[in-house]
Design a protein around this motif. Structure first.
Motif, mmCIF file in Angstrom:
data_model
loop_
_atom_site.group_PDB
_atom_site.id
_atom_site.type_symbol
_atom_site.label_atom_id
_atom_site.label_comp_id
_atom_site.label_asym_id
_atom_site.label_seq_id
_atom_site.Cartn_x
_atom_site.Cartn_y
_atom_site.Cartn_z
ATOM 1 N N LYS A 181 0.853 -1.207 0.000
ATOM 2 C CA LYS A 181 0.000 0.000 0.000
ATOM 3 C C LYS A 181 0.883 1.250 0.000
ATOM 4 C CE LYS A 181 -3.652 2.448 2.462
ATOM 5 N NZ LYS A 181 -4.452 2.580 3.693
ATOM 6 N N ASN A 182 1.953 1.188 0.766
ATOM 7 C CA ASN A 182 2.871 2.323 0.854
ATOM 8 C C ASN A 182 3.594 2.595 -0.465
ATOM 9 O OD1 ASN A 182 2.160 2.660 3.525
ATOM 10 N ND2 ASN A 182 3.807 1.351 4.316
ATOM 11 N N LYS A 183 3.621 1.602 -1.342
ATOM 12 C CA LYS A 183 4.280 1.762 -2.652
ATOM 13 C C LYS A 183 3.312 2.275 -3.718
ATOM 14 C CE LYS A 183 7.982 -1.430 -1.665
ATOM 15 N NZ LYS A 183 8.760 -2.609 -2.002
ATOM 16 N N LYS A 184 2.053 2.519 -3.292
ATOM 17 C CA LYS A 184 1.018 3.100 -4.179
ATOM 18 C C LYS A 184 0.873 2.353 -5.509
ATOM 19 C CE LYS A 184 1.125 7.777 -2.274
ATOM 20 N NZ LYS A 184 1.822 7.447 -1.030
ATOM 21 N N VAL A 185 0.777 1.015 -5.410
ATOM 22 C CA VAL A 185 0.639 0.218 -6.638
ATOM 23 C C VAL A 185 -0.806 0.265 -7.144
ATOM 24 C CG1 VAL A 185 2.572 -1.313 -6.110
ATOM 25 C CG2 VAL A 185 0.294 -1.928 -5.309
ATOM 26 N N GLU A 186 -0.961 0.157 -8.456
ATOM 27 C CA GLU A 186 -2.300 0.180 -9.073
ATOM 28 C C GLU A 186 -2.914 -1.215 -9.157
ATOM 29 O OE1 GLU A 186 -1.994 3.266 -12.629
ATOM 30 O OE2 GLU A 186 -0.109 2.205 -12.265
ATOM 31 N N ALA A 187 -2.062 -2.236 -9.089
ATOM 32 C CA ALA A 187 -2.545 -3.619 -9.138
ATOM 33 C C ALA A 187 -1.571 -4.523 -8.404
ATOM 34 C CB ALA A 187 -2.694 -4.092 -10.583
ATOM 35 N N ILE A 188 -2.136 -5.587 -7.809
ATOM 36 C CA ILE A 188 -1.321 -6.622 -7.170
ATOM 37 C C ILE A 188 -1.660 -7.936 -7.871
ATOM 38 C CG2 ILE A 188 -0.892 -7.939 -5.054
ATOM 39 C CD1 ILE A 188 -1.784 -5.369 -3.491
ATOM 40 N N PHE A 189 -0.643 -8.558 -8.464
ATOM 41 C CA PHE A 189 -0.861 -9.875 -9.077
ATOM 42 C C PHE A 189 -0.561 -10.942 -8.035
ATOM 43 C CE2 PHE A 189 0.270 -13.777 -11.153
ATOM 44 C CZ PHE A 189 -0.670 -13.890 -12.173
ATOM 45 N N PHE A 190 -1.526 -11.837 -7.793
ATOM 46 C CA PHE A 190 -1.335 -12.917 -6.816
ATOM 47 C C PHE A 190 -1.194 -14.256 -7.534
ATOM 48 C CE2 PHE A 190 -3.360 -16.136 -3.885
ATOM 49 C CZ PHE A 190 -2.217 -16.312 -3.108
ATOM 50 N N GLY A 191 -0.041 -14.880 -7.367
ATOM 51 C CA GLY A 191 0.167 -16.237 -7.881
ATOM 52 C C GLY A 191 -0.224 -17.204 -6.784
ATOM 53 N N GLY A 192 -1.413 -17.775 -6.874
ATOM 54 C CA GLY A 192 -1.906 -18.674 -5.835
ATOM 55 C C GLY A 192 -3.338 -19.084 -6.105
ATOM 56 N N TYR A 193 -4.014 -19.547 -5.068
ATOM 57 C CA TYR A 193 -5.332 -20.168 -5.205
ATOM 58 C C TYR A 193 -6.426 -19.361 -4.499
ATOM 59 C CZ TYR A 193 -2.559 -24.162 -6.785
ATOM 60 O OH TYR A 193 -1.695 -24.978 -7.484
ATOM 61 N N ALA A 194 -7.680 -19.640 -4.875
ATOM 62 C CA ALA A 194 -8.840 -18.895 -4.353
ATOM 63 C C ALA A 194 -8.947 -18.868 -2.824
ATOM 64 C CB ALA A 194 -10.133 -19.452 -4.962
ATOM 65 N N PRO A 195 -8.663 -19.990 -2.103
ATOM 66 C CA PRO A 195 -8.796 -19.932 -0.637
ATOM 67 C C PRO A 195 -7.902 -18.883 0.027
ATOM 68 C CG PRO A 195 -8.760 -22.208 -1.372
ATOM 69 C CD PRO A 195 -8.400 -21.369 -2.565
ATOM 70 N N GLN A 196 -6.808 -18.470 -0.654
ATOM 71 C CA GLN A 196 -5.965 -17.370 -0.144
ATOM 72 C C GLN A 196 -6.339 -16.038 -0.798
ATOM 73 O OE1 GLN A 196 -4.582 -20.606 -0.564
ATOM 74 N NE2 GLN A 196 -4.821 -20.556 1.652
ATOM 75 N N ALA A 197 -6.678 -16.070 -2.073
ATOM 76 C CA ALA A 197 -6.984 -14.821 -2.796
ATOM 77 C C ALA A 197 -8.221 -14.125 -2.233
ATOM 78 C CB ALA A 197 -7.180 -15.126 -4.283
ATOM 79 N N ALA A 198 -9.233 -14.903 -1.798
ATOM 80 C CA ALA A 198 -10.469 -14.292 -1.278
ATOM 81 C C ALA A 198 -10.231 -13.499 0.014
ATOM 82 C CB ALA A 198 -11.544 -15.366 -1.089
ATOM 83 N N PRO A 199 -9.570 -14.091 1.040
ATOM 84 C CA PRO A 199 -9.265 -13.261 2.222
ATOM 85 C C PRO A 199 -8.320 -12.111 1.916
ATOM 86 C CG PRO A 199 -8.372 -15.498 2.498
ATOM 87 C CD PRO A 199 -9.252 -15.512 1.290
#
Length: 377
Positions: free
Chosen positions: A218-236
């Motif tokens: 958040k402190n790096k003011k990014v416009e998008a975060i790409f998550f390499g992983g699965y839905a059970p982690q991406a949802a939280p």
């Protein structure tokens, strides 16, 4: 009366014997399924299994004949728990049961070690697992019936750069073979497309608290975060981004392109989430709507991400048997490698490595908890 009765009895007995002999002449083909049927990813494993099951049931309803014998298909399904060790044990169990045609595994981390066991046993593998290393092992009987990480990760990066016009992005991966692979491919293409990758953070496929790494990004003011992983982690992760007031989009690969993501994430998953999935949109594919209707009638639910690919993989084996006139795995593999198959989810033709020659990628977002397609390329 007695003679008539005896004639009828003998005729009935002959009919029973003939039917029994015909059944004895049927060739039984065991299709093995390996996937996560328990744990956080069980929704995917069961969906995939159902796709294969529907194909097996349809093949048995209208039997095909190879070398003068009717084929009877049986599905043997093993829970590999999405775990490499359990995946190798599941592979061994299927091999010991005489299975030589495998659909799965689902996870890259399971597929890499399990495919070695299947190869050594002379079994064929049709997997949706996306890590490029899978087809770099040189196994002749291994086919990827889906886009690879290089396609999923890079197309998501291209969409972020060219359509969303983002300049500053970040990456988080869960350190699994899949998560790491797809994240690296996104990062590579993001930089090639002129985006700045402001950070690359790491978590696990068992974690549920991402506040520390999200605060850092958040402190790096990014416009998008790409998550390499699965839905059970991406949802939280999506929930925690909202709680922290992070307005960046959450991007991911095929494993978050699922109704489970919407279910687990609730109101935190909407047009703020985008994901890339191999294949064209099922509703727009010529055989897609009919497949969806048959699947729903049989299992009382809509197919999820890869049910159609598992259905296609099973049918691909059956066509390979018909084309080669054999149920010998090596001859079936040669027929699959040399030919093409028009399935529900796409047109299957493979290169020398076992990757699909053409695999379109579709970018999705979420509406009402469901993934909805934006564009395919």
């Amino acid at each position: 009366m007695g003679l008539k009765h005896n004639v009828k009895f003998v005729a009935a007995a002959i009919a029973v014997m003939a039917a029994t002999a015909a059944q004895a002449q049927d060739t039984v083909i065991k299709i093995g399924h390996s996937g996560p049927l328990s744990g956080a990813q069980a929704f995917s494993g069961k969906d995939n299994e159902s796709g294969a099951r529907l194909a097996v049931e349809e093949l048995n309803a209208k039997p095909i004949t190879v070398a003068g014998k009717k084929l009877k298909f049986e599905l043997l399904s093993e829970d590999d728990q999405g775990d490499p060790k359990a995946g190798v044990a599941a592979a061994q169990k299927l091999i010991d049961n005489g299975v030589r045609f495998i659909v799965g595994p689902y996870n890259s981390g399971v597929t890499i070690p399990a495919s070695r066991a299947y190869n050594d046993a002379g079994a064929l593998v049709a997997t949706v697992a996306t890590n490029p290393k899978i087809t770099q092992q040189g196994y002749k009987g291994l086919f990827r019936v889906n886009a690879s990480d290089s396609q999923l990760g890079s197309k998501m990066a291209l969409y972020a750069a060219n359509v969303l016009k983002f300049k500053n992005v970040a990456v988080i991966d869960d350190r699994t073979a899949f998560g790491q692979g797809v994240a690296e491919e996104f990062k590579k293409q993001a930089r090639a497309s002129g985006m700045n990758v402001a950070g690359h953070e790491f978590t696990t496929d068992r974690a549920f608290d991402f506040n520390a790494i999200l605060t850092k990004l958040k402190n790096k003011k990014v416009e998008a975060i790409f998550f390499g992983g699965y839905a059970p982690q991406a949802a939280p992760m999506a929930r925690q981004m909202k709680q922290l007031g992070i307005t960046a989009k959450l991007l991911g690969g095929d494993t978050i392109c699922t109704a489970e993501m919407g279910k687990l994430g609730g109101e935190s998953v909407g047009d703020n989430v985008l994901c890339s999935q191999g294949g064209a949109v099922l509703d727009k594919a010529s055989a897609g709507p009919a497949f969806k209707a048959r699947f729903k009638a049989r299992f009382k639910k809509d197919p999820d991400v890869y049910a159609a690919a598992y259905y296609d993989a099973t049918m691909l084996y059956a066509q390979g048997m018909q084309k080669s006139g054999s149920v010998d795995p090596q001859k079936v593999a040669a027929a699959i490698s040399a030919g093409t198959y028009q399935g529900v989810a796409g047109n299957y033709a493979f290169d020398a490595r076992g990757d699909m020659k053409e695999s379109p990628v579709t970018i999705y977002t979420f509406k009402g908890g469901q993934p909805v397609p934006l564009s395919s390329y």
